[in-house]
Structures are given as structure tokens and as C-alpha cells.
Design an enzyme around this catalytic site. Sequence first.
Site, mmCIF file in Angstrom:
data_model
loop_
_atom_site.group_PDB
_atom_site.id
_atom_site.type_symbol
_atom_site.label_atom_id
_atom_site.label_comp_id
_atom_site.label_asym_id
_atom_site.label_seq_id
_atom_site.Cartn_x
_atom_site.Cartn_y
_atom_site.Cartn_z
ATOM 1 C CD GLN A 140 -2.397 1.232 2.811
ATOM 2 O OE1 GLN A 140 -1.808 0.811 3.804
ATOM 3 N NE2 GLN A 140 -3.619 1.719 2.864
ATOM 4 N N GLY A 141 0.804 2.018 -1.082
ATOM 5 C CA GLY A 141 1.601 3.241 -1.163
ATOM 6 C C GLY A 141 0.770 4.476 -0.894
ATOM 7 C CE1 TYR A 142 -3.983 3.858 -0.440
ATOM 8 C CE2 TYR A 142 -5.078 4.730 1.497
ATOM 9 C CZ TYR A 142 -5.146 4.069 0.300
ATOM 10 O OH TYR A 142 -6.355 3.614 -0.145
ATOM 11 C CB SER A 143 2.354 7.014 4.658
ATOM 12 O OG SER A 143 1.255 6.457 5.304
ATOM 13 C CD GLU A 178 -4.796 0.503 6.188
ATOM 14 O OE1 GLU A 178 -5.109 1.398 5.372
ATOM 15 O OE2 GLU A 178 -3.658 0.369 6.658
ATOM 16 C CB SER A 189 3.445 -2.786 5.487
ATOM 17 O OG SER A 189 3.239 -1.957 6.590
ATOM 18 C CD GLU A 232 -3.886 10.210 19.000
ATOM 19 O OE1 GLU A 232 -3.431 9.629 17.999
ATOM 20 O OE2 GLU A 232 -3.687 9.796 20.158
HETATM 21 C C1 FAD Z 1 3.546 -0.621 11.395
HETATM 22 C C2 FAD Z 1 3.070 0.393 10.422
HETATM 23 C C3 FAD Z 1 2.725 -0.004 9.144
HETATM 24 C C4 FAD Z 1 2.325 0.930 8.189
HETATM 25 N N1 FAD Z 1 2.054 0.486 6.933
HETATM 26 C C5 FAD Z 1 1.781 1.396 5.965
HETATM 27 C C6 FAD Z 1 1.631 0.990 4.625
HETATM 28 O O1 FAD Z 1 1.729 -0.193 4.299
HETATM 29 N N2 FAD Z 1 1.401 1.896 3.700
HETATM 30 C C7 FAD Z 1 1.259 3.222 4.007
HETATM 31 O O2 FAD Z 1 1.008 4.003 3.112
HETATM 32 N N3 FAD Z 1 1.401 3.661 5.276
HETATM 33 C C8 FAD Z 1 1.678 2.781 6.268
HETATM 34 N N4 FAD Z 1 1.823 3.209 7.560
HETATM 35 C C9 FAD Z 1 1.781 4.650 7.836
HETATM 36 C C10 FAD Z 1 0.620 5.106 8.704
HETATM 37 O O3 FAD Z 1 -0.572 5.122 7.976
HETATM 38 C C11 FAD Z 1 1.003 6.487 9.264
HETATM 39 O O4 FAD Z 1 2.074 6.306 10.128
HETATM 40 C C12 FAD Z 1 -0.148 7.137 9.988
HETATM 41 O O5 FAD Z 1 -1.170 7.499 9.107
HETATM 42 C C13 FAD Z 1 0.286 8.342 10.823
HETATM 43 O O6 FAD Z 1 1.047 9.262 10.086
HETATM 44 P P1 FAD Z 1 2.451 9.786 10.639
HETATM 45 O O7 FAD Z 1 3.218 8.606 11.026
HETATM 46 O O8 FAD Z 1 2.992 10.694 9.627
HETATM 47 O O9 FAD Z 1 2.093 10.584 11.963
HETATM 48 P P2 FAD Z 1 1.665 12.123 12.079
HETATM 49 O O10 FAD Z 1 0.539 12.378 11.141
HETATM 50 O O11 FAD Z 1 2.856 12.973 11.991
HETATM 51 O O12 FAD Z 1 1.098 12.162 13.551
HETATM 52 C C14 FAD Z 1 1.885 12.391 14.728
HETATM 53 C C15 FAD Z 1 0.954 12.511 15.929
HETATM 54 O O13 FAD Z 1 0.102 13.647 15.746
HETATM 55 C C16 FAD Z 1 -1.242 13.258 15.873
HETATM 56 N N5 FAD Z 1 -2.074 14.051 14.957
HETATM 57 C C17 FAD Z 1 -1.838 14.331 13.657
HETATM 58 N N6 FAD Z 1 -2.859 15.040 13.142
HETATM 59 C C18 FAD Z 1 -3.760 15.204 14.135
HETATM 60 C C19 FAD Z 1 -5.033 15.855 14.237
HETATM 61 N N7 FAD Z 1 -5.615 16.451 13.199
HETATM 62 N N8 FAD Z 1 -5.664 15.826 15.432
HETATM 63 C C20 FAD Z 1 -5.102 15.207 16.503
HETATM 64 N N9 FAD Z 1 -3.917 14.592 16.465
HETATM 65 C C21 FAD Z 1 -3.257 14.587 15.295
HETATM 66 C C22 FAD Z 1 -1.261 11.792 15.483
HETATM 67 O O14 FAD Z 1 -2.403 11.129 15.994
HETATM 68 C C23 FAD Z 1 0.037 11.313 16.098
HETATM 69 O O15 FAD Z 1 -0.180 11.045 17.449
HETATM 70 C C24 FAD Z 1 2.226 2.294 8.534
HETATM 71 C C25 FAD Z 1 2.534 2.704 9.837
HETATM 72 C C26 FAD Z 1 2.971 1.780 10.770
HETATM 73 C C27 FAD Z 1 3.331 2.257 12.138
#
Ligand code: FAD
Lengths: 394, 369
Positions: A132-135, A249, A167, A379
Site C-alpha cells: 500500500q503506497g499511501y503515506s 483497512e 509495509s 486521534e
Molecule cells: C507498522 C506500520 C505499518 C504501516 N504500513 C503502511 C503501509 O503499508 N502503507 C502506508 O502508506 N502507510 C503505512 N503506515 C503509515 C501510517 O498510515 C502512518 O504512520 C499514519 O497514518 C500516521 O502518520 P504519521 O506517522 O505521519 O504521523 P503524524 O501524522 O505525523 O502524527 C503524529 C501525531 O500527531 C497526531 N495528529 C496528527 N494530526 C492530528 C489531528 N488532526 N488531530 C489530533 N492529532 C493529530 C497523530 O495522531 C500522532 O499522534 C504504517 C505505519 C505503521 C506504524
Amino acid sequence: MAEDPETFRTETRSWLEANCPPAMREPMRSDKDATWGGRNPSFAHPDQKVWMDRMGARGWTVPDWPREYGGGGLSAAETKILREEMARLRCRNPLNSFGISMLGPALLKYGTEAQKLEHLPKIARGEIRWCQGYSEPNAGSDLAGLQTSAEDMGDHFLVNGQKVWTSYADEADWIFCLVRTDRTTKQGGISFLLFDMASEGVSTKPILLISGYSPFCETFFDNVKVPKANLLGDLNKGWDVAKYLLGHEREMISGMGLGGSGGNALVEGALRTIGADEGGRLADPLLRAQIALFEVRARAFAAMSERFIDELKAGRAHPAQPSMMKYYGTELNKTRHELVMAAGGSDALEWESEASNHGATPRAWLRTKANSIEGGTSEIQLNIIAKRILELPS
Amino acid sequence: MPLYLTDEQAMLRDTARDFVAEHAPVSHMRALRDAGDSTGFSRGLWRQFAELGLTGILIPEAQGGLGLGHVEAGVVLEEIGRNLSPSPFLATAVGAVEALKGSAHADRWFPGIVAGETVAALAIDEGAKHNGRIAMRAERSGNGFRLSGTKQFVAHGHVADLLIVAARTEGGTTLFALPRDTAGLTVTPERLADAGIAARLTFDGVEVDADAVIGEVDRGDAPLARMLAGGRVGASAELLGVGGGAMDRTVSYLKERKQFGQPIGSFQALQHRAAHLYSEMEVARAAVLKAQQLLDAGDPGATDAVSVAKAMTSLATTLAVQEGIQMHGGIGMTDEYDIGFYMKRARVLAELFGDANFHADALARAAGY
Ligand SMILES: Cc1cc2nc3c(=O)[nH]c(=O)nc-3n(C[C@H](O)[C@H](O)[C@H](O)COP(=O)(O)OP(=O)(O)OC[C@H]3O[C@@H](n4cnc5c(N)ncnc54)[C@H](O)[C@@H]3O)c2cc1C
């Protein structure tokens, strides 16, 4: 339903008894025992392949998908019976797959007939492994801020940019990927592309996690050519597909709250390390109380999951309900693993020994910390519940 | 069976919802309290419940009732909870009916219950905490029994027509059905925090006939267990109503109340707490329906499921009323505002038939730890 449910149950039970290898009825000892399939599959035990192939041939890796797409063609009631019978025999999941739990439902809803026929059967049989290429580095919770671009080159798109936290990107065969096709609007300029990870210009770099494993990667795209036919849904309408897929998901991740092992494994562990008092009860009364109160929530959540699935099947669930399931299930799963660690004492800290199965317990504990991050953080789920279900003002 | 209400059950819920909201909203309870009413509920309202058939909801059709199950009884109880309606429904239409079902006493007491004339009270607890232990003794005397001991937390015990009393006999537990005016029984009403009234009963060698026994002597465990299961799952449904009512009021208030020039519901700190509360209430709701369905199906898993339901609703509703008052700010602390009533009622129901700790402990014991 073709036949009456009790006949279906009896037949299913005897088929499973005859076809599920005994080794696949044992609980998994670690993450590595999971079956992911793919072009170059790896199996910790040969029966994993046997089991995946037998279930795949029947379409029972995706029992409720239509037969023409490799599914089992079962009704909701039959699917429930199959799951119950699998649980009764403690059959392992024959195939773990983002194709099944995420992309498949999106393809079924948004795919062209040709896309469905090409991709779904391979997902069902575990032949192609998806990632999955989202983040992206600057698009996590604020996913719609993504910048990876796809430029229209007439007969194909040219993709450039970087993804992160992908992942299993290094083990996947194909990727479903969000790309920017219009910079003038945020959500309205995103498209949803499918492409082969073996395409020229795709590279990956694993990232080491606190669990000591590196199941995910940075993923780079350098002038990757993607045929136009690989666009899922309409151009610039990828956000709808992305959100639909996220719902699935979240559903999948919320299932973790149900825990494979259940409260009893927790108790067995605690009884081994801490022992029982004269009355036969766990000798640490505070831990016993914590486990018991956890058990209340875990069993109530199991009922909630059953209700959620029933409501989904009947089209009665609120569209934002997966957020609540994801939030509750993942927080619960983290609590479970904290208790596992508390019950295990120093035994649960062993990181490498043979006896600890190479630190399966502490590594699993650390892995659960991602549950409330991946697929949208807790959150973000609470924001969605507040806005879309409780309709609180912005 | 799917884990949501069938169309018929949803219709019954709508009927109950309209009826209770119209005839017994929170103001009904407030009026009774302000008048210092010593009954604790309205007999007139109880007869209106009967006119809708609700008092006989669990009574078999052959005996004049609706012949429905715990899911349906719970649907009514949830509305009672949502409106904080003081009602003998739980003790009478659920507890007593479950205890008497299939016994010779059914013929004697069911017609009055169906008609809305009879009110029952359940005399189980003997101390401040429900612990399931029965010390009260019933000794053979003449062709009947002599009862000695005390009971407490007997809701409506001071005005009930029928008392269901659990006592220890030589070879086990025996359940008795007694008219309240039985000679020698001392009844002391005590007003509780939620303005309801529960009695202390003192049995000082009270003589009763042998035919007061429900079912068989020494074999009271089965009807007692049935009564407790019904009471517990019913109290859980009422708690859902109390918690849901408190939550709905709170969410509305978050949309209405402005501070810093905006609705307080736009503050993320409050949004997250409200969303968390919603999640707890939804999970509790699923647990209750699961327990009701298993109980109605006679499933052996019902006992555990009932414990889960009672513990989970006690936890979730306690959170709902606490957040309710906090998010209302100062106005939430005033008697004039209704939210405080929710907190008091939730506390009473959380204690009734075993609190969250009692039921978590029961689950642990059942699982062998
Ligand atoms: C084990 C694992 C597997 C993953 N696999 C994939 C994958 O296969 N493909 C993919 O695309 N992504 C994947 N992800 C990415 C995942 O979707 C992101 O990590 C997630 O969406 C959070 O983004 P971030 O890490 O940039 O955190 P940030 O967005 O930077 O958040 C940091 C903190 O700020 C809080 N925050 C941010 N915005 C708000 C708001 N508006 N209100 C309140 N709090 C807020 C968050 O809740 C968090 O506590 C994976 C992540 C993990 C840990």
C-alpha cells in the site's frame, strides 16, 4: 443459499477436517508463521503452502467474493458458518493479504471488468502480493497532502516521488498507490494507480523497527512508467477509492482487538510465572483484577465485532463505524499485550533465546504499539467519530 | 441470529420510546421527588404499562402475557433508563416473573402482574454489597417454615404486594413468594441517593405456609439463577438507557454552549472524550444484546455473557455520567438541571445485582483463575 445451512455446515466441517493439515491447526508461534503468498513466497512450514493452495482452489481465502473472480461465491450466512467451523478446528488463516483485506473490496467496487478479472483471482490464490503506497514523509495523518506525482504522457503515466512506511514493499509484487494528478486542488487532485513493483525506477529501502524487524520501507519512484489501464476509478477521483479502502483497512486492523490467543493464554502465562494462591486464584490479586476487567472489555468487544459484521452485511452500519472499531480494537490489543508482558515477567523479556521463540512475546508487544498509528491514528479515528457520528461542530 | 434488533423489536422500541418519553420523562421523577412521595413510583403509570401489555412482556401467552423475551424486555428497560422513570418493571415484570415462571405461584400472581395491579420486590442482598451469599435461614416449623434474617436494598420492598425471598434450608437454597403483609415481617423504607426507595426487611421468626415455596424445597438455585440473570441483563439494559440518555444530553450541550466565541463541541479535547465515550457505549450495547439473545436461546454461554453485560454497562455508564457532569460545567452540578439525576441513577444500577468488580471476578472464576 443453495442448500440448507446445516448441510452446508456438516459438509464444510468434514472438508476442513480432511483438508486442513494438523500443523495449520496449531497457534502461530510468531509473525513469521503467517502466510503471505506472492511470486516468491516464503513458508516457514511446507503445510502453509498446502493449506493456502487448497483453500485458494476452493475460493475460500475470499469466501464471499463471486466465483468468476476466484472467490467462493458464498452467502453471508455461509461465510459466517465457514468462519465458525474454521474457528472450531482452530484453523490458521490460510493467507494474509492486503489484496484480500484492502485492495480487493476497492477493486470489486471501482474496478473495470478487465481489472477485476486480471487481479482478483491472483489475490484469491495468493499469487500476487500487494503493498500500500499511501503515506509520504510529509503526508501521514494529513494524507491528502501527498506529493508523489503522476504525469500524463499520453499512453502512460510517469510517476515520481517517495512513499514511506510502505509495509513489505521489499517483498511485494505490486503496489496500490496514491498519486497527485492535479496540483490545483487537494483531495480533488489525487488518483489511484496499480503497478508492478518490478517496474523500472522502483526501489525500496527497509526501515528497522523497535521490534528489531524491518517489515516496512521507504519506497522511491524515479520515472516509473505506468500504463493508463492501471488507473483504478476515475482520474482525480482517487480520494474516494482511497477512503473506501481505508474503511476496509480499519475493519481489518480492528480485528486485532479480538486477539488470537484470548484471555486464557494470558492467564496460563501468569499462572506459570506467578502461580496460584491456596484458593487456586492467581497469586497477584491486582494483576488478576486487571486481567478480569480486561476480559470484560475484550468479550464485550467480541460482541461488538459480531454486531458490526452483521450490520455491515445488512447495510445498517454507519459509514464511519469502522473508525470506532479500529479505535477500540487497537487500544484493546495494546492493553492485552501490556498484560502479557506483566504476566510474563523476565521470561517475556528474552529477545533471542530458542525457548522464547526468538523473543516472539516482546516483539509482538512492541508491534502492537503500531496498531493505534497504522491505518490512521487513534486521534484521527476520534476526530472522525466526533465529526461524522456525533456531528460535533468544527 | 444477527446482532441487531429485528423489525418487530424495533417497532416495540419505538412504541416504548414514545410512551415513556410522553408519560414518564425525567420531570415525572422530579415531580415525585419534590412531592416527597413515599411510594417511589406511580401506580397509575404502572397500570398504563399494563394497558400496553408491557407488564406481561415475559409472561407466556397462555397465561395472558406477550410471551416475549429478554431482548424485548430490555428494549422497554432502556427507555425507562433513558427517562429515569421510577418503575417496578425490572423487579416485577422481569425478576419476579422469571422466578415464578413454571411454578404453581405463576397462576396466583401473574394475572395481577398482567393487569398492572401487582408490584413485586426481590429480597436477595443481605449486606451493602451484592455477593451472592445467603445467610437467612428457613427452618421447618409445623407444616411450613420459620424465616429469620435480614435483607437490604429491596427496591419497592415497602409497598410491594409480593416479595420474592431467598433463604437457606437444610439441604440448599429455597425461594419463597410471600405477601408483604405477612405477620412478623418488619419493613423499613430507606430513601436512596437517586430518590428511589429500597427497604430493609427483618424476618424475626416469620411463619410461612409450605405453599409459599417456589418450586421445590432446597431446589431454589435454579429459579434464583433465572431471576438473577434476568435482573442483571435487565439492569444492564436500563444502564444503557441511563448512559445513552446522559451522553445524548451532553452531546447536545456541546453543540449549544458557546465559550471563546464558539461551540465548546468544536474543542478537540472534548471531541475526543465524547468520541471515546461513544465507543464505550456502543461496545456495551453490543454486549447487552449478546447476553439477551443467549439468554433467550437458553445457551449455556449466557451466564458469562450476562456478567460481561453487567460489568461493561456499569463501566460505560459510569463514564457517561461523569463526563456528562464535567462537560456541562457548573450547571451540571445544579439540582435544577437533570444531568445530576443520571449520575445518581447510574450509581444505584451499577450496585444492583453485582457491580463491575463482582462480575469481572465471576468471569475470572468461571475461567479458572
Ligand atoms: C507498522 C506500520 C505499518 C504501516 N504500513 C503502511 C503501509 O503499508 N502503507 C502506508 O502508506 N502507510 C503505512 N503506515 C503509515 C501510517 O498510515 C502512518 O504512520 C499514519 O497514518 C500516521 O502518520 P504519521 O506517522 O505521519 O504521523 P503524524 O501524522 O505525523 O502524527 C503524529 C501525531 O500527531 C497526531 N495528529 C496528527 N494530526 C492530528 C489531528 N488532526 N488531530 C489530533 N492529532 C493529530 C497523530 O495522531 C500522532 O499522534 C504504517 C505505519 C505503521 C506504524
